[in-house]
Enzyme design. Structure first.
Site, short mmCIF file in Angstrom:
data_model
loop_
_atom_site.label_atom_id
_atom_site.label_comp_id
_atom_site.label_asym_id
_atom_site.label_seq_id
_atom_site.Cartn_x
_atom_site.Cartn_y
_atom_site.Cartn_z
N GLU A 97 10.16 0.78 10.47
CA GLU A 97 11.14 1.85 10.23
C GLU A 97 10.39 3.14 10.50
O GLU A 97 9.48 3.51 9.76
CB GLU A 97 11.64 1.85 8.78
CG GLU A 97 12.34 0.57 8.34
CD GLU A 97 13.70 0.36 8.97
OE1 GLU A 97 14.15 1.23 9.74
OE2 GLU A 97 14.31 -0.68 8.71
N GLU A 109 10.77 15.36 15.71
CA GLU A 109 11.10 15.21 14.29
C GLU A 109 10.35 16.30 13.53
O GLU A 109 9.13 16.43 13.66
CB GLU A 109 10.63 13.84 13.80
CG GLU A 109 10.95 13.62 12.34
CD GLU A 109 10.62 12.21 11.88
OE1 GLU A 109 9.48 11.78 12.09
OE2 GLU A 109 11.51 11.57 11.31
N CYS A 161 13.66 10.50 7.07
CA CYS A 161 13.77 10.00 8.44
C CYS A 161 15.21 10.06 8.94
O CYS A 161 15.44 10.05 10.14
CB CYS A 161 13.22 8.58 8.52
SG CYS A 161 13.89 7.55 7.24
N LYS A 207 0.83 -1.20 0.00
CA LYS A 207 0.00 0.00 0.00
C LYS A 207 0.87 1.25 0.00
O LYS A 207 1.59 1.51 0.96
CB LYS A 207 -0.90 0.04 1.24
CG LYS A 207 -2.00 1.09 1.08
CD LYS A 207 -2.63 1.49 2.39
CE LYS A 207 -1.86 2.56 3.08
NZ LYS A 207 -1.77 3.84 2.34
P1 NAD Z 1 2.21 7.75 8.46
O1 NAD Z 1 2.57 6.90 9.61
O2 NAD Z 1 1.10 8.68 8.59
O3 NAD Z 1 1.85 6.84 7.18
C1 NAD Z 1 2.69 5.85 6.70
C2 NAD Z 1 1.86 4.82 5.97
O4 NAD Z 1 1.00 4.18 6.90
C3 NAD Z 1 0.93 5.39 4.89
O5 NAD Z 1 0.88 4.50 3.80
C4 NAD Z 1 -0.40 5.44 5.59
O6 NAD Z 1 -1.48 5.34 4.71
C5 NAD Z 1 -0.33 4.20 6.46
N1 NAD Z 1 -1.20 4.24 7.62
C6 NAD Z 1 -1.70 5.32 8.29
N2 NAD Z 1 -2.50 4.93 9.30
C7 NAD Z 1 -2.51 3.58 9.29
C8 NAD Z 1 -3.15 2.60 10.11
N3 NAD Z 1 -3.91 2.92 11.14
N4 NAD Z 1 -2.92 1.30 9.83
C9 NAD Z 1 -2.12 0.94 8.82
N5 NAD Z 1 -1.51 1.81 8.00
C10 NAD Z 1 -1.69 3.12 8.25
O7 NAD Z 1 3.57 8.45 8.04
P2 NAD Z 1 3.84 9.46 6.83
O8 NAD Z 1 3.33 10.77 7.26
O9 NAD Z 1 3.35 8.91 5.54
O10 NAD Z 1 5.44 9.42 6.76
C11 NAD Z 1 6.24 10.23 7.51
C12 NAD Z 1 6.87 9.47 8.66
O11 NAD Z 1 7.55 8.32 8.21
C13 NAD Z 1 7.90 10.28 9.41
O12 NAD Z 1 7.67 10.21 10.78
C14 NAD Z 1 9.23 9.59 9.08
O13 NAD Z 1 10.22 9.69 10.03
C15 NAD Z 1 8.82 8.20 8.85
N6 NAD Z 1 9.76 7.51 7.96
C16 NAD Z 1 10.64 6.62 8.48
C17 NAD Z 1 11.55 5.97 7.67
C18 NAD Z 1 12.51 4.98 8.21
O14 NAD Z 1 13.09 4.23 7.45
N7 NAD Z 1 12.73 4.91 9.50
C19 NAD Z 1 11.54 6.21 6.31
C20 NAD Z 1 10.64 7.12 5.81
C21 NAD Z 1 9.73 7.74 6.65
#
Ligand code: NAD
Length: 451
Positions: A229, A354, A263, A154
């Site tokens: 992650e 962050e 991140c 997804k």
């Molecule tokens: P997010 O957690 O809002 O969303 C990430 C994904 O999860 C999206 O596809 C979203 O649709 C899905 N999602 C949201 N709610 C969900 C639920 N209840 N159940 C299952 N899936 C759900 O994060 P974002 O805003 O898209 O991304 C930014 C964040 O990602 C930042 O905090 C960043 O640090 C982190 N990030 C971490 C890494 C890493 O490798 N550690 C890499 C990239 C981004």
């Protein structure tokens, strides 16, 4: 089925409208993936490897098209978008060599032989955030497929286009129907269903720490495997003995790349007090040179933020003292100038949280012990950089910093052939590198009697 308007963050114009899958559509795709697993797991190792190499070739043949999609959908710079396609190609190629190398062990036992097998898990779900849509997808699906699993993926709501294209390219490359499935839609619908559906045996999640925790809690119900992650608050620690000019020249890229929506962004700069003035002088020149412009230009260092929501979230950090800023276009688009803050103390929001935007906070430290303590004063532990010419100090500080990925006199941290992941609340498990296959397989032990 509902629809979703994909917006170009550099222009705020509509790119396209896509359909979001609903719950019954999600269940139907998971059922197809579960069925496909029964044949995919038995494809001969050499054959599976060959199919993944063909998939890599087809992605490479569509490099420009994929890059253009990412520039329009995510506002990534042309340079980054091209690198991101290459990353998918490289990760697929790297793991295409894995099926023939999924070795077990033979362990000495009396009365027979004992061998271990690495069995695939079944259907693996990959949930991708919007900041690096292509690489993060590939880090999940390539090793998962190589290990004999089928995948349901997804993409994030904002950035579905390259993942959808990769789904089409997989079929074009001859990956059988049902093996690699891309499901555009909502986290609360599709992502949540991945957690509760019993046929999904593992969830690979990259995204916010908050959602990651809820996924981990949900997966506990079925003892479902999970790799997380999550967020980061990484330090760029610069000692006075370092090449200060070089450290300053490279610092903007380490935090403002991808508009800080990374991140691994080194959003804390810790500079040893005696070198503060020299560093800031060089750093200001470097920040002002950082080109924030139309991301489709080959010269762009940085594009816009992904959305108005993200722009507002990042703006909320800008009430702290500003040292200096770079520049950014005005008008349509979610543009923000790179900004350097001087927080009053380590309790300041910009120092602790962050930001996920083009904002960096600078503070000073007296000595090695204080630098380490300040860097480790965080719930996160993903990445970081250390600048020093003293080899002993480089070693001591590298061992002392509580993060998963460090670089000394450099800012590189993610290579597809080395492990990547976080300490503390930055994540659980490791992606990439030679060991990633272990998190997409179960070890089975078999004793065969001499009788
Ligand atoms: P997010 O957690 O809002 O969303 C990430 C994904 O999860 C999206 O596809 C979203 O649709 C899905 N999602 C949201 N709610 C969900 C639920 N209840 N159940 C299952 N899936 C759900 O994060 P974002 O805003 O898209 O991304 C930014 C964040 O990602 C930042 O905090 C960043 O640090 C982190 N990030 C971490 C890494 C890493 O490798 N550690 C890499 C990239 C981004």
């Amino acid at each position: 089925m509902s629809t979703y308007d994909v917006i170009n963050p550099a222009t705020e114009k509509l790119v396209t409208t896509i359909e979001h899958l609903d719950l019954s559509g999600t269940d139907a795709v998971i059922a197809r993936a579960a069925k496909a697993f029964e044949t995919w797991r038995h494809v001969a190792p050499g054959e599976r490897g060959k199919m993944l190499r063909r998939f890599a070739d087809v992605v490479a043949e569509h490099k420009e098209e994929l890059a253009q999609l990412e520039i329009a959908n995510s506002g990534h710079t042309r340079g980054n978008a091209l690198w991101e396609v290459d990353n998918v190609v490289n990760v697929l190629t790297y793991y295409s060599a894995a099926p023939e190398r999924l070795f077990g062990r033979q362990i000495p036992v009396p009365g027979g032989i004992d061998v271990t097998f690495k069995e695939p898990l079944g259907v693996v779900a990959v949930i991708v955030p919007w900041n690096f849509p292509m690489p993060i997808a590939g880090w999940g699906f390539a090793p998962a497929l190589a290990a004999g699993n089928t995948v349901v993926l997804k993409p994030a709501e904002y950035t579905p286009l390259t993942a959808m294209k990769l789904g089409e390219l997989a079929l074009l490359a001859g990956i059988p129907e049902g093996v690699f499935n891309v499901l555009p839609g909502k986290g609360s619908v599709i992502g949540a269903r991945f957690v509760t559906h019993p046929a999904v045996r593992k969830v690979v999640f990259t995204g916010s720490t908050e959602v990651g925790k809820s996924i981990m809690a949900g997966c506990a119900d079925q003892v479902k495997r999970v790799t997380l992650e999550l967020g980061g608050k990484s330090s760029n620690i610069i000692f006075a003995d370092a090449d200060i000019a070089k450290a300053a020249a490279s610092a903007p890229g380490s935090v403002f790349d991808n508009a800080g929506q990374d991140c691994c962004a080194r959003s804390r700069i810790l500079i040893q007090k005696s070198a503060f003035d020299t560093f800031m002088e060089h750093f200001e020149v470097a920040v002002k040179k950082f080109r924030v412009e139309d991301p489709s230009l080959a010269t762009a260092d940085m594009g816009p933020l992904i959305s108005k929501k993200q722009f507002d979230a990042v703006s909320s950090f800008l009430d702290e003292p500003v040292a200096f800023t770079g520049s950014a276009p005005t008008g349509a688009g979610y543009w923000m100038a790179p900004t350097v803050l001087l927080p009053k103390n380590t309790q300041a929001r910009s120092w602790r949280e962050e930001v996920f935007g083009p904002v960096v906070s600078v503070m000073t430290f007296e000595d090695e012990a204080e630098g380490i303590a300040m860097a480790n004063d965080s719930e996160y532990g993903l990445s970081g950089s250390i600048w020093t010419r003293d080899v002993g100090r480089a070693l001591r500080v590298s061992r002392a910093i509580e993060t998963g990925n460090l670089s000394v006199n450099s800012h590189s941290s993610v290579r597809f052939w080395t492990p990547f992941g976080g300490f503390k609340q930055s994540g659980l498990g490791r992606e990439l590198g030679p060991d990633a296959l272990d998190s997409f397989t179960e070890v089975k032990n078999v004793f065969i009697s001499n009788d």
